[in-house]
Design an enzyme around this catalytic site. Structure first.
Site, PDB file in Angstrom:
ATOM      1  N   GLY A  12      64.308  36.087  45.556  1.00  0.00           N
ATOM      2  CA  GLY A  12      63.645  35.119  46.428  1.00  0.00           C
ATOM      3  C   GLY A  12      62.991  35.838  47.593  1.00  0.00           C
ATOM      4  O   GLY A  12      63.533  36.800  48.120  1.00  0.00           O
ATOM      5  N   ARG A  73      61.943  37.444  39.618  1.00  0.00           N
ATOM      6  CA  ARG A  73      63.365  37.629  39.325  1.00  0.00           C
ATOM      7  C   ARG A  73      63.547  38.404  38.017  1.00  0.00           C
ATOM      8  O   ARG A  73      64.516  38.211  37.293  1.00  0.00           O
ATOM      9  CB  ARG A  73      64.083  36.278  39.265  1.00  0.00           C
ATOM     10  N   ASP A 104      71.318  41.273  46.033  1.00  0.00           N
ATOM     11  CA  ASP A 104      72.225  41.997  45.127  1.00  0.00           C
ATOM     12  C   ASP A 104      71.584  42.351  43.790  1.00  0.00           C
ATOM     13  O   ASP A 104      71.843  43.420  43.242  1.00  0.00           O
ATOM     14  CB  ASP A 104      73.454  41.125  44.836  1.00  0.00           C
ATOM     15  N   THR A 126      67.613  38.813  52.078  1.00  0.00           N
ATOM     16  CA  THR A 126      67.923  37.507  51.475  1.00  0.00           C
ATOM     17  C   THR A 126      68.335  36.542  52.571  1.00  0.00           C
ATOM     18  O   THR A 126      69.108  36.919  53.465  1.00  0.00           O
ATOM     19  CB  THR A 126      69.064  37.589  50.428  1.00  0.00           C
ATOM     20  N   ASP A 128      70.330  34.385  52.215  1.00  0.00           N
ATOM     21  CA  ASP A 128      71.765  34.114  52.000  1.00  0.00           C
ATOM     22  C   ASP A 128      72.637  34.986  52.909  1.00  0.00           C
ATOM     23  O   ASP A 128      73.789  34.655  53.165  1.00  0.00           O
ATOM     24  CB  ASP A 128      72.153  34.384  50.539  1.00  0.00           C
ATOM     25  N   ASP A 130      74.202  37.668  52.354  1.00  0.00           N
ATOM     26  CA  ASP A 130      75.493  37.933  51.712  1.00  0.00           C
ATOM     27  C   ASP A 130      75.657  39.389  51.252  1.00  0.00           C
ATOM     28  O   ASP A 130      76.453  39.675  50.369  1.00  0.00           O
ATOM     29  CB  ASP A 130      75.677  36.990  50.503  1.00  0.00           C
ATOM     30  N   ARG A 172      73.211  30.271  47.877  1.00  0.00           N
ATOM     31  CA  ARG A 172      73.854  30.608  46.605  1.00  0.00           C
ATOM     32  C   ARG A 172      75.381  30.507  46.709  1.00  0.00           C
ATOM     33  O   ARG A 172      75.871  29.481  47.107  1.00  0.00           O
ATOM     34  CB  ARG A 172      73.408  31.990  46.152  1.00  0.00           C
ATOM     35  N   GLU A 223      74.606  24.838  49.091  1.00  0.00           N
ATOM     36  CA  GLU A 223      74.305  24.478  47.692  1.00  0.00           C
ATOM     37  C   GLU A 223      75.393  24.940  46.717  1.00  0.00           C
ATOM     38  O   GLU A 223      75.566  24.375  45.646  1.00  0.00           O
ATOM     39  CB  GLU A 223      72.960  25.059  47.268  1.00  0.00           C
ATOM     40  N   HIS A 274      63.116  25.197  49.596  1.00  0.00           N
ATOM     41  CA  HIS A 274      62.319  26.399  49.896  1.00  0.00           C
ATOM     42  C   HIS A 274      61.650  26.384  51.269  1.00  0.00           C
ATOM     43  O   HIS A 274      61.074  27.396  51.668  1.00  0.00           O
ATOM     44  CB  HIS A 274      61.306  26.633  48.769  1.00  0.00           C
ATOM     45  N   ARG A 277      62.777  29.221  53.271  1.00  0.00           N
ATOM     46  CA  ARG A 277      62.279  30.583  53.044  1.00  0.00           C
ATOM     47  C   ARG A 277      60.814  30.750  53.431  1.00  0.00           C
ATOM     48  O   ARG A 277      60.298  31.866  53.424  1.00  0.00           O
ATOM     49  CB  ARG A 277      62.420  30.940  51.550  1.00  0.00           C
TER      50      ARG A 277
HETATM   51  O1  F6P Z   1      68.753  34.093  47.098  1.00  0.00           O
HETATM   52  C1  F6P Z   1      67.866  33.366  47.859  1.00  0.00           C
HETATM   53  C2  F6P Z   1      67.786  31.943  47.382  1.00  0.00           C
HETATM   54  O2  F6P Z   1      66.936  31.245  48.264  1.00  0.00           O
HETATM   55  C3  F6P Z   1      69.126  31.229  47.235  1.00  0.00           C
HETATM   56  O3  F6P Z   1      69.625  30.772  48.451  1.00  0.00           O
HETATM   57  C4  F6P Z   1      68.763  30.142  46.269  1.00  0.00           C
HETATM   58  O4  F6P Z   1      69.878  29.682  45.530  1.00  0.00           O
HETATM   59  C5  F6P Z   1      67.769  30.811  45.365  1.00  0.00           C
HETATM   60  O5  F6P Z   1      67.216  31.888  46.089  1.00  0.00           O
HETATM   61  C6  F6P Z   1      66.669  29.920  44.875  1.00  0.00           C
HETATM   62  O6  F6P Z   1      65.893  30.619  43.987  1.00  0.00           O
HETATM   63  P1  F6P Z   1      64.457  30.192  43.475  1.00  0.00           P
HETATM   64  O7  F6P Z   1      63.490  30.428  44.586  1.00  0.00           O
HETATM   65  O8  F6P Z   1      64.204  31.106  42.325  1.00  0.00           O
HETATM   66  O9  F6P Z   1      64.516  28.763  43.117  1.00  0.00           O
END
Ligand code: F6P
Length: 343
Positions: A12, A73, A104, A126, A128, A130, A172, A223, A274, A277
């Site tokens: 992401g 991804r 990760d 990220t 996250d 994490d 996540r 989530e 999103h 982000r």
């Molecule tokens: O790892 C970043 C993240 O935003 C997570 O928090 C979320 O679960 C995931 O990516 C969502 O992924 P995508 O943008 O592929 O839907």
């Protein structure tokens, strides 16, 4: 001797990647390295989709959200002859090393690729947050601001309508974003993946607040959170990505139904998705990106491959990629305990 390096973003995206990209280019230029942008994460490295980054390319990008490199991804170990193709393209484009900016999965891939003779260093990125051993991953602080602002906005309408508002936050399997965003936004209940929840505890807070005359309630749910009795993850789509992660999302709706069933109170769900982000990064996040970008180039210059640039206890340093990937970053349980009295 290093002459040319590549940069890729995987997983992401998040704000402030571009600030890191610019810093990488400028620091690398100081050492006399050429820098290639690898398009769309590992996909570009496999397909040979690279372009040369110049001073013009990075002009003004520190303030732009997203990533000028594009992302995906793609898991190189799931693509037929993925590793061979990467090796071929390393040679074809004369890359001496790669900097991977991601979570990760992306950094886990470069960790494995080092066993195939590919030199690289990682940068945690990220929302996250994490990644073990780094106080901050690029993108987290900007997402935290969005989450906090959204909860502030939901407060006013929750209060006017005397409603239960559920706010579903990304992250996540980790609760860093939900916990910190929830506390900053004054959430009454915060549910995180690390602590399976019990509906009775949620209802108790709602009723306690009602009894005190506060007729609305803000519930922040990560989530990846789930009720104690549920096995696996809650996912409304059920989709699985190439790294084997289920696409999360939907737990907020499950909770809302249960609360309405048990209490009859009007409940609404907002999935921040999103939006967390997107857009511009905060100034703080840009500094994180710039520091980590410069450190990653320094690691390459010192020949310290297989390391991840991190900010640990406020200090810019590095840890072996393998260690950063293997270990989990625990959520701040003291802060979680504090969250229980904040309603
Ligand atoms: O790892 C970043 C993240 O935003 C997570 O928090 C979320 O679960 C995931 O990516 C969502 O992924 P995508 O943008 O592929 O839907």
């Amino acid at each position: 001797m290093i002459k040319k390096i590549g940069i890729l973003t995987g997983g992401g995206d998040s704000p402030a990647i571009n600030a890191a990209t610019k810093a990488i280019f400028l620091k690398a230029s100081q050492y006399g390295y050429k820098v290639m942008g690898i398009k769309d994460g590992w996909e570009g490295m496999i397909e040979g989709n690279l372009f040369e980054i110049t001073r013009e390319t990075v002009s003004g990008i520190h303030a732009e959200g997203g990533t000028i490199l594009g992302t995906s991804r793609t898991n190189p170990f799931k693509v037929e002859n993925g590793v061979e193709k990467i090796k071929e393209n390393m040679e074809k484009f004369e890359l001496d090393a790669i900097i991977t900016i991601g979570g990760d999965d992306t950094n886990g891939a470069i960790t494995r690729l080092t066993q195939y003779g590919i030199k690289g260093v990682g940068i945690p990125q990220t929302i996250d947050n994490d990644i073990a051993h780094s106080d901050y991953a690029i993108g987290y602080e900007s997402a935290l601001e969005v989450v906090t602002d959204c909860i502030d906005r939901l407060h006013t309408t929750a209060c006017s309508h005397h409603r239960i508002m559920i706010v579903e936050v990304m992250g996540r399997y980790a609760g860093h974003l939900a916990l910190n965003g929830g506390i900053a936004g004054g959430a009454d209940v915060i549910l995180i993946p690390e602590v399976p929840f019990d509906y009775d505890d949620i209802i108790n807070v709602i009723e306690e607040r009602k009894a005190e005359g506060r007729e609305f309630c803000i519930i922040v749910v990560a989530e990846g959170a789930k009720p104690a009795e549920v096995e696996g993850q809650v996912s409304s789509s059920g989709e699985i990505d190439s790294f084997g992660h289920v696409r999360l999302g939907g737990v907020g709706n499950v909770i809302a139904k249960e609360i309405e069933k048990r209490t009859g109170y009007g409940t609404r769900v907002t999935i921040l998705g999103h939006l967390q982000r997107g857009g511009k990064s905060t100034g703080f996040d840009r500094i994180v990106g710039i520091k980590l970008g410069v450190k990653a180039v320094e690691l390459i210059h010192e020949g310290k491959f297989g390391e991840m640039a991190v900010i640990e206890n406020g200090i810019v340093t590095s840890v072996p990629l393998e260690q950063a990937i293997k270990e989990e970053k625990p959520v701040d349980m003291e802060l979680y305990e504090i969250s229980k009295i904040m309603h």
